[in-house]
Design an enzyme around this catalytic site. Structure first.
Site, mmCIF file in Angstrom:
data_model
loop_
_atom_site.group_PDB
_atom_site.id
_atom_site.type_symbol
_atom_site.label_atom_id
_atom_site.label_comp_id
_atom_site.label_asym_id
_atom_site.label_seq_id
_atom_site.Cartn_x
_atom_site.Cartn_y
_atom_site.Cartn_z
ATOM 1 N N ASP A 67 -31.638 -6.161 27.202
ATOM 2 C CA ASP A 67 -31.538 -6.260 28.671
ATOM 3 C C ASP A 67 -30.269 -6.963 29.150
ATOM 4 O O ASP A 67 -30.258 -7.626 30.185
ATOM 5 C CB ASP A 67 -32.775 -6.977 29.258
ATOM 6 C CG ASP A 67 -34.065 -6.310 28.829
ATOM 7 O OD1 ASP A 67 -34.057 -5.080 28.659
ATOM 8 O OD2 ASP A 67 -35.066 -7.022 28.646
ATOM 9 N N LYS A 118 -26.692 -3.134 29.452
ATOM 10 C CA LYS A 118 -25.978 -2.066 28.721
ATOM 11 C C LYS A 118 -25.905 -0.795 29.556
ATOM 12 O O LYS A 118 -24.863 -0.142 29.629
ATOM 13 C CB LYS A 118 -26.706 -1.771 27.387
ATOM 14 C CG LYS A 118 -26.781 -2.958 26.460
ATOM 15 C CD LYS A 118 -27.611 -2.662 25.228
ATOM 16 C CE LYS A 118 -29.093 -2.536 25.464
ATOM 17 N NZ LYS A 118 -29.778 -3.772 25.872
ATOM 18 N N GLY A 173 -35.251 0.041 28.202
ATOM 19 C CA GLY A 173 -35.276 0.324 29.644
ATOM 20 C C GLY A 173 -33.903 -0.020 30.175
ATOM 21 O O GLY A 173 -33.546 -1.190 30.265
ATOM 22 N N HIS A 174 -33.094 0.988 30.466
ATOM 23 C CA HIS A 174 -31.716 0.773 30.915
ATOM 24 C C HIS A 174 -31.621 1.119 32.401
ATOM 25 O O HIS A 174 -31.864 2.257 32.796
ATOM 26 C CB HIS A 174 -30.744 1.612 30.080
ATOM 27 C CG HIS A 174 -30.722 1.202 28.638
ATOM 28 N ND1 HIS A 174 -29.931 1.803 27.691
ATOM 29 C CD2 HIS A 174 -31.394 0.222 27.983
ATOM 30 C CE1 HIS A 174 -30.127 1.214 26.523
ATOM 31 N NE2 HIS A 174 -31.023 0.259 26.666
ATOM 32 N N GLN A 177 -31.932 -2.242 22.735
ATOM 33 C CA GLN A 177 -32.320 -3.591 22.332
ATOM 34 C C GLN A 177 -31.053 -4.467 22.235
ATOM 35 O O GLN A 177 -30.097 -4.216 22.940
ATOM 36 C CB GLN A 177 -33.113 -3.590 20.998
ATOM 37 C CG GLN A 177 -34.490 -2.962 21.099
ATOM 38 C CD GLN A 177 -34.491 -1.447 21.163
ATOM 39 O OE1 GLN A 177 -33.977 -0.790 20.277
ATOM 40 N NE2 GLN A 177 -35.090 -0.886 22.190
#
Ligand code: GDP
Ligand code: IMO
Ligand code: MG
Length: 417
Positions: free
Chosen positions: A13, A16, A40-41, A222
Site C-alpha cells: 500500500d 504503487k 488493491g491498487h 504487496q
C-alpha cells in the site's frame, strides 16, 4: 530495451498503483508478475477513484498493453468483476489486456482452505486477505495447480474435480463449515467469460516485444517486507515480491532488468498481523490513520500506522537493487508539527541498522529522531526547505536518489526532484 520495475519497499500500500498509472504514459506494456487479488491498487484520475486487484495499473492508458504474467494467481470471479466495472466505464479492456496461460488459478476451494487455515490459527493468524493466495501458491509449488491455459482444454472440468476433491479432503481436517456450490457456479461462469480475452504463452510474447524495442514496466504487488523469503516470516504473503521475482514472474532474463523504482510512503503502514517495529499504538498513530485515510483497499481493514523505518528501507533497497526512490504521501506530514524517523534499532542492548533473523519472537526497539515539518505546501509546487532537507537526508542514508515525491492521490500530484 529493458524491463523497468516499480515495487513497494514496505508492507504494501505504498501507492504503487498511482505511480504506475502516472509513469505508464512512457511505456508500451505494463505487467504484473506476482501476487493476485490480495492486492488493491488505487488510482484517482480526474477525481474518479478506481481500485485494481489483478489488472495492471496501465489499463486506463490508451497507449498501453497490460499483461497479467505467469507469476500471478488469478481468481476468475474477481478478475471478471474488475473487467465488468472497467468496461462499464468505457475502458476497452479486451483490446488492452493479455493473460498468461501459465498463471495459476485460484479455485473457490482455495479460498475455503485459506479461511479454514486462518480460523484454526486463532490469535496467531496471519491476517490474510482470504483471497486464497497461500493455498494457490502451495498447489503451484506442490505441482497440483490449475493454470489459465487449462481452461481451454477439453477435460478442464475433470482436472478441476480432481483438485477440488483434494481440497475437500483437506478441509475435513478443520472444524470449518462451508458451502461451495454458489461460488462454483459463479467461478465457472467467470471462466467462460474469460475466454473472450487474449490468453497467451506470454513468455515468447514479452521477449519478442523487448527485442523489438518496446518499453515494459513491471508492477509489483504487496511490499518487500511481505516477501516470502525476506519479509517478516511467517507474517508475509506467499510469493516473492522483490525485483528478482520479475524474471520468474514474466519469463525474462536478469540482463533484461533496467531501472528498479522503489516506492515508500513518508511514514509506514501495515495491514494484518506481524511485527512492525515503528508502529505507533497511540493517538499519533490514530492521527496518521485519519489524515492518511489508512484503510485497506481490498479488505477495508484499518491499517496500522507508524513512523518511517529507515533500517528496514535500507534492507529492502539492498534486496531489490533500487536505482531510484519515489516517496509517496509526503502531504500527510503537512499537518504534523514534527514527525519521527527511525534511524537505528536497539537489539540485545546494542544499536544496529540490520534486521535480525527473527523479529517475531525477538524484540527490537526503534530509535527515533524527530524532524520539523513544513506545514502547508506552496501552491506553485515549489519545495519547502524542510522537505528538501528531509529528502537530502533520505538520499544520504539510503544511498539512493529520490526521483519524485508524491503530494496527493491524484495522477498528476507529484514533484520531480
Ligand atoms: P498500492 O497498493 O501500493 O497501490 O497503494 P493503495 O492504493 O493500497 O494505497 C495507497 C493510498 O494512498 C490510496 O488511497 C491512494 O489514493 C493514496 N495515495 C497515493 N499517493 C498519495 C499521496 O501522495 N498523497 C495522498 N494523500 N494519498 C496518496
Ligand atoms: P498491495 O499490492 C498490504 C498482507 C495481508 C496479510 C499478509 C498475507 O495493495 O500493496 P495474503 O492475502 O497474501 O495471504 O495476506 O499480507 N497483504 C497486503 N498488505 N497490501 C497488499 O497488497 C497486501 N497483500 C497482502 O494483509 O497480512
Ligand atoms: Mg494496496
Amino acid at each position: 530495451m529493458k524491463v523497468d520495475v516499480i515495487l513497494g519497499l514496505q508492507w504494501g500500500d505504498e501507492g504503487k498503483g498511482k505511480i504506475v498509472d502516472f509513469l505508464a504514459e512512457k511505456y508500451d506494456i505494463i505487467a504484473r508478475f506476482q501476487g493476485g487479488p490480495n492486492a488493491g491498487h488505487t488510482l484517482i484520475i480526474d477525481g474518479k477513484k478506481s481500485v485494481l486487484h489483478t489488472i495492471p495499473s496501465g489499463i486506463f492508458r490508451e497507449n498501453c498493453l497490460n499483461l497479467i504474467g505467469n507469476g500471478v494467481v488469478i481468481d476468475p470471479i474477481i478478475l471478471m468483476a474488475e473487467i465488468t466495472k472497467l468496461e462499464a466505464a468505457g475502458i476497452p479492456v479486451q483490446q488492452r489486456l493479455i493473460i498468461a496461460k501459465r498463471a495459476n488459478l485460484i479455485l473457490p476451494s482455495h479460498k475455503l482452505l485459506d479461511a479454514a487455515s486462518e480460523q484454526s490459527k486463532g490469535t496467531a493468524k496471519i491476517g490474510s486477505t482470504l483471497k486464497g493466495i497461500g493455498p494457490t501458491y502451495m498447489d503451484k509449488t506442490g505441482r497440483n495447480g490449475l493454470r489459465v491455459g487449462n481452461i481451454l482444454q477439453e477435460n478442464f472440468k475433470e482436472q478441476y474435480q480432481v483438485l477440488k476433491n483434494k481440497h475437500l479432503s483437506l478441509l475435513k481436517n478443520f472444524d470449518f463449515e462451508f458451502q461451495i456450490e454458489e461460488q462454483e457456479r459463479e467461478w465457472f461462469d467467470a471462466v467462460e467469460q474469460l475466454k473472450r480475452f487474449t490468453i497467451k504463452e506470454s513468455t515468447y510474447f514479452i521477449n519478442e516485444q523487448l527485442k523489438s524495442g518496446k518499453k515494459i514496466l513491471a508492477e509489483g504487488a504487496q511490499g518487500s517486507m511481505l516477501d516470502i523469503d525476506f519479509g517478516t516470516y511467517p507474517f508475509v504473503t506467499s510469493s516473492n515480491t522483490i525485483s528478482a521475482a520479475v524474471c520468474t514472474g514474466l519469463g525474462v532474463p536478469p540482463q533484461a532488468i533496467g531501472e528498479v523504482i522503489g516506492i515508500t510512503k513518508a511514514y509506514c503502514t501495515r495491514v494484518g498481523s506481524g511485527p512492525f517495529p515503528t508502529e505507533l499504538d497511540d493517538e499519533v498513530g490514530e492521527e496518521l490513520r485519519r489524515v492518511g485515510s489508512e484503510f485497506g483497499a481490498t479488505t477495508g481493514r484499518p491499517r496500522r500506522c507508524g513512523w518511517i523505518d529507515l533500517p528496514a528501507l535500507k534492507y529492502t533497497c539492498m534486496l531489490n537493487g533500487v536505482s531510484q526512490l519515489i516517496i509517496t504521501k509526503m502531504d500527510i506530514l503537512n499537518s504534523f508539527k514534527e514527525f519521527g524517523v527511525c534511524t537505528d534499532y536497539l537489539y540485545n542492548n546494542e544499536k544496529t541498522q540490520e534486521l535480525p533473523f527473527d523479529i517475531v519472537t525477538e524484540n527490537i526497539q526503534p530509535i527515533f529522531e524527530y524532524r520539523k515539518s513544513w506545514g502547508e505546501l506552496p501552491a506553485d509546487n515549489s519545495v519547502p526547505s524542510e522537505m528538501q532537507d528531509y529528502v537530502d537526508y533520505l538520499e544520504k542514508y539510503l544511498n539512493t536518489k529520490v526521483g519524485w515525491v508524491s503530494v496527493g492521490p491524484e495522477r498528476e500530484q507529484l514533484i520531480e526532484f
